[in-house]
Write a protein that holds these residues in place. Structure first.
Motif, PDB file in Angstrom:
ATOM      1  N   CYS A 132       0.723  -1.102  -0.020  1.00  0.00           N
ATOM      2  CA  CYS A 132       0.023  -0.051   0.025  1.00  0.00           C
ATOM      3  C   CYS A 132       0.901   1.203  -0.161  1.00  0.00           C
ATOM      4  O   CYS A 132       1.870   1.158   0.676  1.00  0.00           O
ATOM      5  CB  CYS A 132      -1.018  -0.031   1.359  1.00  0.00           C
ATOM      6  SG  CYS A 132      -2.560  -0.847   1.125  1.00  0.00           S
ATOM      7  N   ARG A 136      -3.958   3.885   6.540  1.00  0.00           N
ATOM      8  CA  ARG A 136      -5.114   4.509   7.165  1.00  0.00           C
ATOM      9  C   ARG A 136      -4.416   4.911   8.418  1.00  0.00           C
ATOM     10  O   ARG A 136      -3.910   4.537   9.389  1.00  0.00           O
ATOM     11  CB  ARG A 136      -6.202   3.395   7.608  1.00  0.00           C
ATOM     12  CG  ARG A 136      -6.756   3.063   6.403  1.00  0.00           C
ATOM     13  CD  ARG A 136      -8.222   2.763   6.315  1.00  0.00           C
ATOM     14  NE  ARG A 136      -8.852   2.277   5.454  1.00  0.00           N
ATOM     15  CZ  ARG A 136      -9.466   3.346   4.345  1.00  0.00           C
ATOM     16  NH1 ARG A 136      -9.637   4.491   4.431  1.00  0.00           N
ATOM     17  NH2 ARG A 136     -10.314   2.792   3.455  1.00  0.00           N
ATOM     18  N   TYR A 164      -5.560  -4.532  -6.313  1.00  0.00           N
ATOM     19  CA  TYR A 164      -6.251  -5.495  -5.426  1.00  0.00           C
ATOM     20  C   TYR A 164      -7.501  -4.734  -4.571  1.00  0.00           C
ATOM     21  O   TYR A 164      -7.338  -3.548  -4.001  1.00  0.00           O
ATOM     22  CB  TYR A 164      -5.483  -6.201  -4.346  1.00  0.00           C
ATOM     23  CG  TYR A 164      -4.721  -7.145  -4.960  1.00  0.00           C
ATOM     24  CD1 TYR A 164      -5.025  -8.478  -5.335  1.00  0.00           C
ATOM     25  CD2 TYR A 164      -3.282  -6.543  -5.381  1.00  0.00           C
ATOM     26  CE1 TYR A 164      -4.024  -9.205  -5.831  1.00  0.00           C
ATOM     27  CE2 TYR A 164      -2.496  -7.657  -5.824  1.00  0.00           C
ATOM     28  CZ  TYR A 164      -2.852  -8.791  -6.036  1.00  0.00           C
ATOM     29  OH  TYR A 164      -1.766  -9.709  -6.639  1.00  0.00           O
ATOM     30  N   ARG A 165      -8.660  -5.383  -4.299  1.00  0.00           N
ATOM     31  CA  ARG A 165      -9.659  -4.837  -3.323  1.00  0.00           C
ATOM     32  C   ARG A 165      -8.936  -4.908  -2.039  1.00  0.00           C
ATOM     33  O   ARG A 165      -8.214  -5.687  -1.677  1.00  0.00           O
ATOM     34  CB  ARG A 165     -10.859  -5.928  -3.221  1.00  0.00           C
ATOM     35  CG  ARG A 165     -12.175  -5.438  -2.425  1.00  0.00           C
ATOM     36  CD  ARG A 165     -13.112  -6.513  -2.676  1.00  0.00           C
ATOM     37  NE  ARG A 165     -13.495  -6.724  -4.032  1.00  0.00           N
ATOM     38  CZ  ARG A 165     -14.318  -6.193  -4.865  1.00  0.00           C
ATOM     39  NH1 ARG A 165     -14.633  -4.870  -4.350  1.00  0.00           N
ATOM     40  NH2 ARG A 165     -14.618  -6.606  -5.960  1.00  0.00           N
ATOM     41  N   GLU A 166      -9.246  -3.654  -1.273  1.00  0.00           N
ATOM     42  CA  GLU A 166      -8.653  -3.680   0.131  1.00  0.00           C
ATOM     43  C   GLU A 166      -8.700  -4.758   1.071  1.00  0.00           C
ATOM     44  O   GLU A 166      -9.826  -5.567   0.867  1.00  0.00           O
ATOM     45  CB  GLU A 166      -9.386  -2.462   0.784  1.00  0.00           C
ATOM     46  CG  GLU A 166      -8.922  -1.957   1.857  1.00  0.00           C
ATOM     47  CD  GLU A 166      -9.243  -0.642   2.389  1.00  0.00           C
ATOM     48  OE1 GLU A 166     -10.437  -0.066   2.090  1.00  0.00           O
ATOM     49  OE2 GLU A 166      -8.726   0.081   3.377  1.00  0.00           O
ATOM     50  N   ASP A 167      -7.769  -5.200   1.744  1.00  0.00           N
ATOM     51  CA  ASP A 167      -7.613  -6.234   2.474  1.00  0.00           C
ATOM     52  C   ASP A 167      -8.060  -7.641   2.049  1.00  0.00           C
ATOM     53  O   ASP A 167      -8.845  -8.544   2.373  1.00  0.00           O
ATOM     54  CB  ASP A 167      -8.595  -5.848   3.841  1.00  0.00           C
ATOM     55  CG  ASP A 167      -8.340  -4.869   4.630  1.00  0.00           C
ATOM     56  OD1 ASP A 167      -7.116  -4.592   4.727  1.00  0.00           O
ATOM     57  OD2 ASP A 167      -9.225  -4.253   5.225  1.00  0.00           O
ATOM     58  N   SER A 168      -7.607  -7.730   0.766  1.00  0.00           N
ATOM     59  CA  SER A 168      -8.049  -9.020   0.025  1.00  0.00           C
ATOM     60  C   SER A 168      -7.191  -9.384  -0.999  1.00  0.00           C
ATOM     61  O   SER A 168      -6.233  -8.461  -1.395  1.00  0.00           O
ATOM     62  CB  SER A 168      -9.707  -8.835  -0.413  1.00  0.00           C
ATOM     63  OG  SER A 168      -9.627  -8.809  -1.845  1.00  0.00           O
ATOM     64  N   ASP A 169      -7.297 -10.541  -1.602  1.00  0.00           N
ATOM     65  CA  ASP A 169      -6.429 -10.984  -2.850  1.00  0.00           C
ATOM     66  C   ASP A 169      -7.445 -10.828  -4.034  1.00  0.00           C
ATOM     67  O   ASP A 169      -6.927 -11.137  -4.958  1.00  0.00           O
ATOM     68  CB  ASP A 169      -6.027 -12.418  -2.441  1.00  0.00           C
ATOM     69  CG  ASP A 169      -4.703 -12.318  -1.404  1.00  0.00           C
ATOM     70  OD1 ASP A 169      -4.237 -11.354  -1.428  1.00  0.00           O
ATOM     71  OD2 ASP A 169      -4.404 -13.415  -0.838  1.00  0.00           O
ATOM     72  N   GLU A 189      -6.542   2.893  -0.115  1.00  0.00           N
ATOM     73  CA  GLU A 189      -7.487   1.929  -0.145  1.00  0.00           C
ATOM     74  C   GLU A 189      -6.965   0.640  -0.936  1.00  0.00           C
ATOM     75  O   GLU A 189      -7.763  -0.478  -0.894  1.00  0.00           O
ATOM     76  CB  GLU A 189      -8.720   2.628  -0.948  1.00  0.00           C
ATOM     77  CG  GLU A 189      -9.603   3.265   0.322  1.00  0.00           C
ATOM     78  CD  GLU A 189     -10.634   4.147  -0.597  1.00  0.00           C
ATOM     79  OE1 GLU A 189     -11.291   3.287  -1.426  1.00  0.00           O
ATOM     80  OE2 GLU A 189     -10.814   5.325  -0.430  1.00  0.00           O
ATOM     81  N   PRO A 191      -4.251  -2.134  -1.928  1.00  0.00           N
ATOM     82  CA  PRO A 191      -3.181  -2.677  -2.387  1.00  0.00           C
ATOM     83  C   PRO A 191      -2.783  -2.899  -3.767  1.00  0.00           C
ATOM     84  O   PRO A 191      -3.778  -3.147  -4.529  1.00  0.00           O
ATOM     85  CB  PRO A 191      -3.037  -4.113  -1.514  1.00  0.00           C
ATOM     86  CG  PRO A 191      -4.598  -3.784  -0.788  1.00  0.00           C
ATOM     87  CD  PRO A 191      -5.394  -2.662  -1.393  1.00  0.00           C
TER      88      PRO A 191
END
Ligand SMILES: O=C(O)CCC(=O)C(=O)O
Ligand SMILES: [Fe+2]
Length: 222
Positions: A132, A136, A164-169, A189, A191
Motif C-alpha cells: 500500500c 489508514r 487489489y480490493r482492500e484487505d483482500s486478494d 485503499e 493494495p
C-alpha cells in the motif's frame, strides 16, 4: 497530435475533460485507469528525456523515505529518480499535476497540499511486490498518480500493475503499462503490485499529500 486528440482539444479544454474523468472515477470507485490520458506533449517530452539520459539517471529505490529509507531487494527492484523540475519535461509534468491537484481540491474537497513524484525504471526481471502506498490514519499520501511511458508494450512484456480490493486478494483490475496510460487511486485503499517486467519499463509516479506538519516535524519533508 492525432486527429481525434486535435478534435478533442479544439472543442473544449482537454485537461479538464481528463480531470473530470479522474474525479468521477475516484468518487465512484476510488480509482481510475485512463488509456491515452497523459497529454501527448508531456508524455513525449518525458519519454525523450529518458532516452537522452539513459539508465545511469536512476538510483536504486528504497521503501519509505528519508529516515525510513531501506533498500529492500525482496520487495522492490525498480530504480527511481526524484523529480524536482530541473528539466523541461519535469516542469511540464509538475505543471499538469498542479492543475490536477487544484481540480481535485475544488471538486472533491480533498485538501491536497503537495505533490512528491519520481521517475521509475524497472529493468527486465524487476517487480514491486504487493504493498500500500499509505496507511489508514497516517494521512500522508492521499492520491497516487502513475503515468506510463512505454511505446509498443505488449501483453508478453509483463509488468502489469495489479490493483487489489482492500484487505483482500481479489483482483480489481490489471493495467498494462502502455504509453500514455494514466492510473489514479486513493493511496490508502488499494493494495497493488507490479508484476515482473520482461522489458525496460518506464513511468512517472507521484503522490498528492496533505499538509501534516506539526510544531516538531515538517511533513512533507522539504
Ligand atoms: O509503476 C507502477 O505501476 C506502480 C508503482 C508503485 O506501486 C509505487 O511506486 O509505489
Ligand atoms: Fe505503490
Amino acid at each position: 497530435m492525432s486527429p481525434v486528440r486535435q478534435l478533442f482539444s479544439d472543442n473544449f479544454n482537454s485537461d479538464d475533460a481528463v480531470f473530470r474523468q479522474i474525479a468521477d472515477g475516484l468518487t465512484r470507485q476510488g480509482y481510475c485507469v485512463i488509456p491515452g490520458a497523459l497529454p501527448e506533449d508531456i508524455s513525449d517530452a518525458l519519454l525523450s528525456e529518458i532516452i537522452t539520459d539513459g539508465t545511469g539517471h536512476f538510483k536504486a529505490a528504497g521503501v519509505g523515505r528519508q529516515d525510513d529509507y531501506l533498500q529492500s531487494h525482496f520487495i522492490r527492484r525498480d530504480n527511481i529518480h526524484w523529480i524536482d523540475g530541473r528539466t523541461a519535461a519535469e516542469q511540464l509534468w509538475l505543471q499538469w499535476t498542479q492543475k490536477l491537484q487544484t481540480f481535485l481540491n475544488r471538486e472533491l474537497f480533498l485538501g491536497l497540499f503537495s505533490f512528491e513524484t519520481h521517475w521509475a525504471h524497472y529493468q527486465p526481471g524487476s517487480f514491486y511486490k504487493k504493498h500500500c502506498d499509505a496507511f489508514r490514519g497516517e494521512a500522508n499520501r492521499i492520491v497516487t498518480v502513475i503515468g506510463y511511458l512505454n511505446p509498443g508494450w505488449t501483453v508478453e512484456d509483463g509488468g502489469d500493475l495489479v490493483i487489489y480490493r482492500e484487505d483482500s486478494d481479489d483482483i480489481l483490475t490489471k493495467v498494462m503499462p502502455a504509453f500514455g496510460t494514466l492510473v489514479v487511486f486513493m493511496s490508502e485503499e488499494f493494495p497493488h503490485e507490479v508484476q515482473i517486467a520482461h522489458k525496460h519499463r518506464y513511468s512517472v509516479t507521484g503522490w498528492f499529500r496533505l499538509n501534516s506538519s506539526t510544531e516538531y516535524k515538517v511533513d512533507p519533508p522539504k
